[in-house]
Scaffold this active site. Structure first.
Site, mmCIF file in Angstrom:
data_model
loop_
_atom_site.group_PDB
_atom_site.id
_atom_site.type_symbol
_atom_site.label_atom_id
_atom_site.label_comp_id
_atom_site.label_asym_id
_atom_site.label_seq_id
_atom_site.Cartn_x
_atom_site.Cartn_y
_atom_site.Cartn_z
ATOM 1 N N HIS A 1 -41.465 -21.079 19.913
ATOM 2 C CA HIS A 1 -42.558 -22.049 19.827
ATOM 3 C C HIS A 1 -43.714 -21.560 18.959
ATOM 4 O O HIS A 1 -44.634 -22.313 18.681
ATOM 5 C CB HIS A 1 -43.068 -22.349 21.234
ATOM 6 C CG HIS A 1 -43.670 -21.140 21.885
ATOM 7 N ND1 HIS A 1 -42.914 -20.035 22.247
ATOM 8 C CD2 HIS A 1 -44.952 -20.827 22.193
ATOM 9 C CE1 HIS A 1 -43.719 -19.116 22.769
ATOM 10 N NE2 HIS A 1 -44.954 -19.563 22.751
ATOM 11 N N ARG B 1 -41.525 -14.579 32.288
ATOM 12 C CA ARG B 1 -41.719 -14.069 30.936
ATOM 13 C C ARG B 1 -43.165 -13.572 30.875
ATOM 14 O O ARG B 1 -44.120 -14.342 31.019
ATOM 15 C CB ARG B 1 -41.510 -15.161 29.892
ATOM 16 C CG ARG B 1 -41.855 -14.704 28.464
ATOM 17 C CD ARG B 1 -42.304 -15.893 27.668
ATOM 18 N NE ARG B 1 -42.543 -15.625 26.256
ATOM 19 C CZ ARG B 1 -43.776 -15.600 25.708
ATOM 20 N NH1 ARG B 1 -44.851 -15.751 26.452
ATOM 21 N NH2 ARG B 1 -43.918 -15.423 24.421
ATOM 22 N N ASP C 1 -59.927 -11.656 27.790
ATOM 23 C CA ASP C 1 -58.971 -10.709 28.382
ATOM 24 C C ASP C 1 -59.437 -10.281 29.769
ATOM 25 O O ASP C 1 -60.625 -9.962 29.962
ATOM 26 C CB ASP C 1 -58.861 -9.451 27.519
ATOM 27 C CG ASP C 1 -57.870 -9.612 26.378
ATOM 28 O OD1 ASP C 1 -57.768 -10.721 25.834
ATOM 29 O OD2 ASP C 1 -57.212 -8.609 26.026
ATOM 30 N N ASN D 1 -52.438 -11.198 30.338
ATOM 31 C CA ASN D 1 -53.498 -10.520 29.585
ATOM 32 C C ASN D 1 -54.851 -11.212 29.644
ATOM 33 O O ASN D 1 -55.884 -10.559 29.620
ATOM 34 C CB ASN D 1 -53.058 -10.396 28.120
ATOM 35 C CG ASN D 1 -54.101 -9.735 27.257
ATOM 36 O OD1 ASN D 1 -54.388 -8.550 27.420
ATOM 37 N ND2 ASN D 1 -54.711 -10.492 26.359
ATOM 38 N N HIS D 2 -54.815 -12.567 29.711
ATOM 39 C CA HIS D 2 -56.070 -13.312 29.578
ATOM 40 C C HIS D 2 -55.997 -14.585 30.393
ATOM 41 O O HIS D 2 -54.927 -15.017 30.803
ATOM 42 C CB HIS D 2 -56.311 -13.670 28.104
ATOM 43 C CG HIS D 2 -55.075 -14.197 27.433
ATOM 44 N ND1 HIS D 2 -54.229 -13.392 26.697
ATOM 45 C CD2 HIS D 2 -54.509 -15.431 27.421
ATOM 46 C CE1 HIS D 2 -53.208 -14.114 26.250
ATOM 47 N NE2 HIS D 2 -53.352 -15.352 26.683
ATOM 48 N N GLU E 1 -42.761 -9.888 26.421
ATOM 49 C CA GLU E 1 -42.970 -10.331 25.045
ATOM 50 C C GLU E 1 -43.766 -9.272 24.288
ATOM 51 O O GLU E 1 -44.893 -9.498 23.894
ATOM 52 C CB GLU E 1 -43.755 -11.664 25.044
ATOM 53 C CG GLU E 1 -43.861 -12.313 23.680
ATOM 54 C CD GLU E 1 -45.277 -12.774 23.342
ATOM 55 O OE1 GLU E 1 -46.200 -12.508 24.115
ATOM 56 O OE2 GLU E 1 -45.433 -13.381 22.277
ATOM 57 N N ASP F 1 -46.276 -12.669 29.226
ATOM 58 C CA ASP F 1 -46.893 -12.974 27.938
ATOM 59 C C ASP F 1 -47.779 -11.817 27.482
ATOM 60 O O ASP F 1 -48.584 -11.293 28.255
ATOM 61 C CB ASP F 1 -47.739 -14.254 28.080
ATOM 62 C CG ASP F 1 -48.374 -14.674 26.769
ATOM 63 O OD1 ASP F 1 -47.625 -15.073 25.874
ATOM 64 O OD2 ASP F 1 -49.609 -14.591 26.651
HETATM 65 C C1 NOJ Z 1 -47.839 -15.436 22.967
HETATM 66 C C2 NOJ Z 1 -47.410 -16.862 23.081
HETATM 67 O O1 NOJ Z 1 -46.062 -16.970 22.702
HETATM 68 C C3 NOJ Z 1 -48.323 -17.677 22.188
HETATM 69 O O2 NOJ Z 1 -47.884 -19.005 22.097
HETATM 70 C C4 NOJ Z 1 -49.737 -17.578 22.717
HETATM 71 O O3 NOJ Z 1 -50.618 -18.257 21.853
HETATM 72 C C5 NOJ Z 1 -50.177 -16.117 22.844
HETATM 73 N N1 NOJ Z 1 -49.178 -15.286 23.477
HETATM 74 C C6 NOJ Z 1 -51.444 -15.998 23.668
HETATM 75 O O4 NOJ Z 1 -51.137 -16.226 25.021
#
Ligand code: NOJ
Ligand code: CA
Length: 542
Positions: free
Chosen positions: A309, A200, A172, A101-102, A244, A202
């Site tokens: 985390h 994964r 972004d 995304n970014h 995610e 994100d």
């Molecule tokens: C989700 C991640 O799990 C998190 O740790 C992160 O800060 C955000 N995405 C932004 O990338």
């Protein structure tokens, strides 16, 4: 097997926090290689590595400055290749982050995009989402509520605002730009060429923005994720995609497509409801969310977890439930962060071994494939006084020696202090002590992971809830062509009487696969037994 992820147990590992091989106070890839035997002994199948790429590390590496390299803190590309070889030798798969995304604001793409004087500005001008006003997409929520006042930040160099769903140092990418779309596929190709088993993805819900929407889960976003999937299927069939998407079930289901988008999504809404059910000694929250959980296309799987985390997110609960969860699990203001709770599993559950076990019993048997967060196998604690989410990212506690056996550096040089309090300190809670003690949480985890893997029905079978009269009992049937297992979890601190209609299984003999105890055979009358406080039984019908 192409759908190995349906039977796998995943382990989320922070390379930084796991083991430091060169004494600089920071965990690294060589350190992780040295611990692969440990992970194989524990019984996990796949390692999800938190970000390892060059980065200013203002969001622990989710602020990527180069998608193709390794941050020098963690080692080199050669070290990463060695990790792949050593992991694969031990039948461990490696999943890396794809931060779609970014980027970091330090990424050369952003540097060129923001600066009209930059020699490559013309090429990168439209790689990010720029605007003359911060009044676009006003229907979009802010995710990092505690730090970010807006999703727009003004950049004085370019003289425009840029869009960011997370920190203001994480612009972004603009997925309307075909060059961005292609660039991210090249990133995927790069890590596949190195030999990773999967990604994964994100924060996938936020790839596109459209006026008049909440800028989440847009059709354009799904179209791009399908393109990414088609790419990996063609380029390296079997490459695993985990997304995610922290969304409600009816939104998250879209990320599976017709089996042509991602293989796995986390079940975010289930997670807080496991904690809620335990707090209320009532199964209702779990039944309600599972009733809202659609069946998946055949090749797909849920990923389940108790902790990770990040803060324990309460985005996918109602405001009333959030208030309840905060009151119950985060009584101190410092325990709260954004819309969540920055605590680890063992402290959340009062370090009560029975509650930790029954929570894991649900994790391992309810649905999908489980994820274990590093350190939770020994019941590590947290440090709520550290910044942001750092308190759940402290060094792994290997032994009672200096720095918990994590590093040879002087303690003051560690990237983070080790946990050193009276209950969860590394002298009390560490791998070496628990491996030497047959009755420890570590040995319990190792045993239940092995038993889960001996019963593929837990990863692949159908799920059907039983509704014994007593609502403190969460009971369900997992079933496939080969096996039927009944699972009973006592969500309460008292022993409970269970009376359940099992006439459909008349003549069968239940055997608890955790203890091998054989129970009374099932007859024509309601089946009745007593279950211990926070007790659990996994009963195979034979
Ligand atoms: C989700 C991640 O799990 C998190 O740790 C992160 O800060 C955000 N995405 C932004 O990338
Ligand atoms: Ca190191």
């Amino acid at each position: 097997m192409l759908d190995w992820y349906k039977d796998a147990i995943f382990y989320e590992v922070s390379v930084k926090a796991f083991a430091d091989s060169n004494g600089d106070g920071i965990g690294d890839l060589r350190g992780l290689i040295g611990k692969l035997d440990y992970l194989r002994d524990l019984g996990v199948d796949a390692l999800w590595l938190l970000p390892i790429f060059p980065s200013p590390l203002r969001d622990d590496g989710y602020d990527v400055a180069d998608y193709t390299g390794i941050h020098p803190n963690f080692g080199t590309l050669e070290d990463f290749k060695a990790l792949l070889v050593e992991a694969h030798k031990r039948d461990l798969r490696i999943i890396v982050e794809l931060v779609v995304n970014h980027t970091s604001d330090q990424h050369p793409w952003f540097q060129a995009s923001r600066d009209p004087q930059h020699p490559e500005h013309a090429r990168y001008r439209d790689w990010y989402v720029w605007s003359d006003t911060d009044q676009r997409y006003t229907g979009t929520r802010i995710i990092f509520l505690d730090t970010e006042p807006s999703n727009w930040t003004f950049d004085p160099v370019r003289g425009q605002y840029f869009w960011h769903r997370f920190f203001s140092h994480q612009p972004d990418l603009n997925y309307d730009n075909p060059e961005v779309q292609k660039a991210m596929l090249r990133v995927v190709q790069h890590w596949i060429d190195l030999g990773v088993d999967g990604f994964r993805i994100d924060a996938p819900p936020y790839l596109y923005e459209r006026e008049g929407t909440n800028c989440e889960n847009l059709p354009e976003t799904h179209a791009y994720l399908k393109r990414l999937r088609a790419f990996v299927d063609a380029y390296a069939p079997g490459t695993f995609l985990l997304s995610e998407a922290n969304m409600w079930p009816e939104d998250v289901i879209q990320y599976f497509g017709d089996g042509d988008e991602v293989h796995m999504n986390y079940h975010f809404p289930l997670m807080p409801r496991i904690f809620m059910a335990l707090a209320k000694a009532n199964r209702a929250p779990i039944l309600a969310i599972m009733a809202r959980t659609p069946d998946l296309p055949a090749p797909c799987q849920w990923g389940t977890f108790l902790r990770c985390h990040d803060e324990l997110t309460l985005e996918m609960v109602t405001p009333e439930d959030r208030a309840f969860m905060w009151d119950f699990y985060a009584p101190e203001p410092r325990m709260r962060l954004n819309l969540g709770i920055r605590r680890r599993l063992a402290p959340l559950l009062d370090n009560d071994r029975r509650r930790i076990e029954v929570a894991n019993s649900m994790l391992l048997t309810l649905i999908g494939s489980p994820f274990i967060y590093y350190g939770d196998e020994i019941g590590m604690g947290d440090n709520i006084w550290l910044n942001d989410r750092d308190g759940v990212r402290t060094p792994m506690q290997w032994d009672a020696g200096p720095n918990a056996g994590f590093s040879d550096a002087p303690a003051a040089r560690l990237y983070s202090p080790v946990i050193d309090d009276a209950v969860f300190g590394y002298r009390q809670v560490n791998v070496a002590a628990q491996r030497a003690d047959d009755g420890s949480l570590w040995h319990w985890m190792q045993r239940v992971l092995r038993i889960r893997k001996q019963h593929p029905v837990f990863g692949r079978g159908t799920l059907h809830f039983l509704e014994p009269y007593n609502s403190a009992i969460l009971a369900y049937v997992r079933s496939d062509g080969a096996q039927t297992i009944l699972v009973f979890n006592n969500l309460s601190a008292e022993s409970q009487q269970v009376t359940v209609d099992l006439r459909a299984y008349r003549g069968k003999v239940p055997r608890d696969v955790l203890t091998d105890v054989v129970w009374d055979s099932i007859g024509g009358t309601p089946y009745t037994f007593t279950i211990a406080p926070y007790g659990y039984h996994w009963l195979a019908l034979e």
